[in-house]
Design an enzyme around this catalytic site. Structure first.
Site, short mmCIF file in Angstrom:
data_model
loop_
_atom_site.label_atom_id
_atom_site.label_comp_id
_atom_site.label_asym_id
_atom_site.label_seq_id
_atom_site.Cartn_x
_atom_site.Cartn_y
_atom_site.Cartn_z
N ARG A 9 49.23 -23.50 -52.19
CA ARG A 9 50.63 -23.09 -52.05
C ARG A 9 51.44 -24.31 -51.65
O ARG A 9 50.91 -25.29 -51.15
CB ARG A 9 50.74 -21.98 -51.00
CG ARG A 9 50.04 -20.69 -51.37
CD ARG A 9 49.85 -19.79 -50.15
NE ARG A 9 51.13 -19.44 -49.56
CZ ARG A 9 51.26 -18.97 -48.31
NH1 ARG A 9 50.21 -18.84 -47.52
NH2 ARG A 9 52.45 -18.65 -47.85
N SER A 11 53.97 -24.38 -49.36
CA SER A 11 54.55 -24.39 -48.02
C SER A 11 54.04 -25.60 -47.24
O SER A 11 52.99 -26.18 -47.56
CB SER A 11 54.19 -23.11 -47.27
OG SER A 11 52.83 -23.13 -46.87
N LYS A 81 42.45 -16.04 -42.92
CA LYS A 81 42.97 -14.71 -42.59
C LYS A 81 43.73 -14.08 -43.76
O LYS A 81 43.93 -12.86 -43.79
CB LYS A 81 43.87 -14.76 -41.35
CG LYS A 81 45.17 -15.52 -41.51
CD LYS A 81 45.93 -15.57 -40.19
CE LYS A 81 47.22 -16.37 -40.30
NZ LYS A 81 48.20 -15.76 -41.22
N ASP A 82 44.15 -14.89 -44.74
CA ASP A 82 44.89 -14.38 -45.91
C ASP A 82 43.97 -14.04 -47.08
O ASP A 82 44.45 -13.58 -48.12
CB ASP A 82 45.92 -15.41 -46.39
CG ASP A 82 47.02 -15.65 -45.38
OD1 ASP A 82 47.37 -14.71 -44.65
OD2 ASP A 82 47.53 -16.78 -45.32
N SER A 127 53.15 -9.19 -39.59
CA SER A 127 51.84 -8.56 -39.50
C SER A 127 51.89 -7.16 -38.87
O SER A 127 52.41 -6.98 -37.76
CB SER A 127 50.93 -9.47 -38.66
OG SER A 127 49.81 -8.78 -38.17
N LEU A 128 51.28 -6.19 -39.56
CA LEU A 128 51.13 -4.85 -38.98
C LEU A 128 50.19 -4.89 -37.78
O LEU A 128 50.37 -4.13 -36.83
CB LEU A 128 50.58 -3.88 -40.03
CG LEU A 128 51.47 -3.57 -41.23
CD1 LEU A 128 50.74 -2.66 -42.21
CD2 LEU A 128 52.78 -2.93 -40.79
N ARG A 129 49.21 -5.76 -37.83
CA ARG A 129 48.28 -5.91 -36.70
C ARG A 129 49.01 -6.36 -35.44
O ARG A 129 48.81 -5.80 -34.36
CB ARG A 129 47.19 -6.95 -37.07
CG ARG A 129 46.30 -7.38 -35.92
CD ARG A 129 45.43 -8.56 -36.32
NE ARG A 129 46.22 -9.74 -36.66
CZ ARG A 129 46.71 -10.60 -35.77
NH1 ARG A 129 46.50 -10.41 -34.47
NH2 ARG A 129 47.40 -11.66 -36.16
N ARG A 130 49.86 -7.37 -35.58
CA ARG A 130 50.63 -7.83 -34.43
C ARG A 130 51.62 -6.77 -33.97
O ARG A 130 51.78 -6.52 -32.77
CB ARG A 130 51.37 -9.13 -34.78
CG ARG A 130 50.46 -10.33 -34.93
CD ARG A 130 51.20 -11.52 -35.50
NE ARG A 130 50.34 -12.70 -35.63
CZ ARG A 130 50.57 -13.69 -36.47
NH1 ARG A 130 51.64 -13.66 -37.26
NH2 ARG A 130 49.75 -14.72 -36.53
N ARG A 147 59.70 -12.65 -42.78
CA ARG A 147 59.03 -13.28 -43.90
C ARG A 147 59.49 -14.73 -44.03
O ARG A 147 60.43 -15.16 -43.40
CB ARG A 147 59.33 -12.51 -45.19
CG ARG A 147 58.86 -11.06 -45.22
CD ARG A 147 57.35 -10.95 -45.26
NE ARG A 147 56.79 -11.84 -46.26
CZ ARG A 147 56.80 -11.60 -47.57
NH1 ARG A 147 57.33 -10.50 -48.03
NH2 ARG A 147 56.26 -12.46 -48.42
N VAL A 150 56.88 -21.19 -42.19
CA VAL A 150 57.04 -21.44 -40.76
C VAL A 150 58.42 -22.00 -40.45
O VAL A 150 59.07 -21.60 -39.46
CB VAL A 150 55.94 -22.40 -40.25
CG1 VAL A 150 56.22 -22.82 -38.82
CG2 VAL A 150 54.57 -21.72 -40.34
N THR A 152 61.24 -21.58 -42.04
CA THR A 152 62.24 -20.51 -42.15
C THR A 152 62.21 -19.61 -40.92
O THR A 152 63.26 -19.23 -40.37
CB THR A 152 61.97 -19.66 -43.40
OG1 THR A 152 62.08 -20.49 -44.56
CG2 THR A 152 62.97 -18.51 -43.52
N ARG A 153 61.04 -19.30 -40.45
CA ARG A 153 60.91 -18.43 -39.27
C ARG A 153 61.48 -19.11 -38.02
O ARG A 153 62.16 -18.48 -37.22
CB ARG A 153 59.44 -18.05 -39.07
CG ARG A 153 58.86 -17.26 -40.24
CD ARG A 153 57.41 -16.89 -40.00
NE ARG A 153 56.80 -16.42 -41.25
CZ ARG A 153 55.66 -15.74 -41.31
NH1 ARG A 153 55.01 -15.45 -40.20
NH2 ARG A 153 55.18 -15.36 -42.47
N CYS A 241 44.25 -7.13 -46.13
CA CYS A 241 44.81 -8.15 -45.26
C CYS A 241 46.00 -7.63 -44.45
O CYS A 241 46.35 -8.20 -43.43
CB CYS A 241 45.24 -9.37 -46.09
SG CYS A 241 43.88 -10.27 -46.82
#
Length: 312
Positions: A9, A11, A81-82, A127-130, A147, A150, A152-153, A241
């Protein structure tokens, strides 16, 4: 084999990871040329929709896999993790590198710790987990999908769209972000159980002997043991995931401590457990632990979680 082409990717973090593997390969094999082939994945392009709604599994890997299957590239470097637990015919996970910090991190420009956040604070995470684990601790928070890469966030955090965001500590470390944000505090493992494979780089490759021979040295035994358990746990639960599943295995000497949590994205219901197994049991430990969760209703809980995620 004189050249290895790495699909990656574009990024900043993905390029860092691929450059890191390129450096290791060229140092190990003096006459090897390594090329990076940058591309965008579906997960990089669709930024206005939560990941769970656009497929979850393989959103950051499919285009890279297609490149390898067309012989346009030889390997792909992923944040493990992805990476889904199943692979297309002809491809395999051939190496798991030594892990960075596996924890999640709290980042804020205004609040020194997670507990300092006021009621109604806006916290960003994809993340739904977080999301699940944040709301178990603080149901008074507003968790908003965040979304983008990094950079952008971080920009959205600095511009005040969020009171805090959650990022993997591994990414923070790899991109040297310690001085970019006023407060960066990692969660302890029992506070926020990480995603399977978090902190590790996974090397996916075409199953050709000449490629496998070049990359096998990248395998780290400790990481392989830990992530095998984590990925087997998720595979046994049939969790993608983007399912709200946290699982972490830690190998210390001859024993492995495994922690896991599954539940609803709003934190209203969850199952959480911890156990210690011997290193010799690692090949079956993930499946066995998952089956203990299944006996307690894990699959039914995840089905309800999936239905809820589709409405978020």
């Amino acid at each position: 084999m004189k050249t290895i082409k790495i699909a990656t990717r574009k990024s900043v973090l993905a390029m860092w990871q691929s450059e890191h593997i390129k450096d290791l390969l060229t140092k190990k094999h003096e006459n090897l040329n390594v090329e990076l082939i940058g591309m965008k994945t579906k997960g990089d392009v669709i930024l206005d929709t939560p990941l769970a709604k656009i497929g979850g599994k393989g959103l950051f890997t499919k285009e890279l896999e297609e490149s390898m299957l067309k012989n346009e590239s030889d390997i792909a470097v992923h944040s493990l993790k992805d990476v889904p637990v199943e692979f297309p015919d002809g491809l395999a996970l051939v190496a798991v590198c030594s892990r960075e910090d596996v924890r999640d991190s709290f980042l804020s420009e205004k609040y020194a710790t997670f507990s300092d956040l006021p009621s109604g604070a806006r916290v960003g995470t994809t993340s739904l987990r977080r999301r699940m684990q944040l709301l178990i601790k603080r149901p008074d928070l507003e968790i908003i999908s965040l979304r983008g890469n990094v950079q952008t966030r971080l920009r959205k955090l600095k511009e005040g769209e969020f009171d805090a965001i959650i990022l993997a500590k591994a990414g923070v470390n790899r991109l040297n972000l310690e001085n970019e944000v006023k407060f960066i505090v990692p969660f302890e493992l029992d506070e926020m159980i990480p995603a399977m494979g978090q902190g590790a780089l996974g090397i996916e490759a075409v199953k050709r002997a000449e490629i496998l021979e070049k990359v096998e040295f990248l395998n780290d035994e400790k990481s392989v043991v830990e992530t095998t358990i984590e990925r087997d746990f998720v595979a046994t639960l049939n969790g993608g995931c983007q399912a709200p599943i946290g699982v972490n295995a830690r190998l210390e000497n001859d024993s492995i401590t495994i922690m896991a949590i599954i539940g609803m994205p709003d934190g209203s219901e969850y199952l959480k457990d911890k156990k210690v197994v011997k290193k010799a049991e690692f090949k079956s430990a993930g499946r066995d632990f998952a089956n203990e969760f299944i006996a307690r209703g894990a699959k039914e809980l995840l089905a309800r979680a999936e239905a809820m995620a589709a409405k978020i």
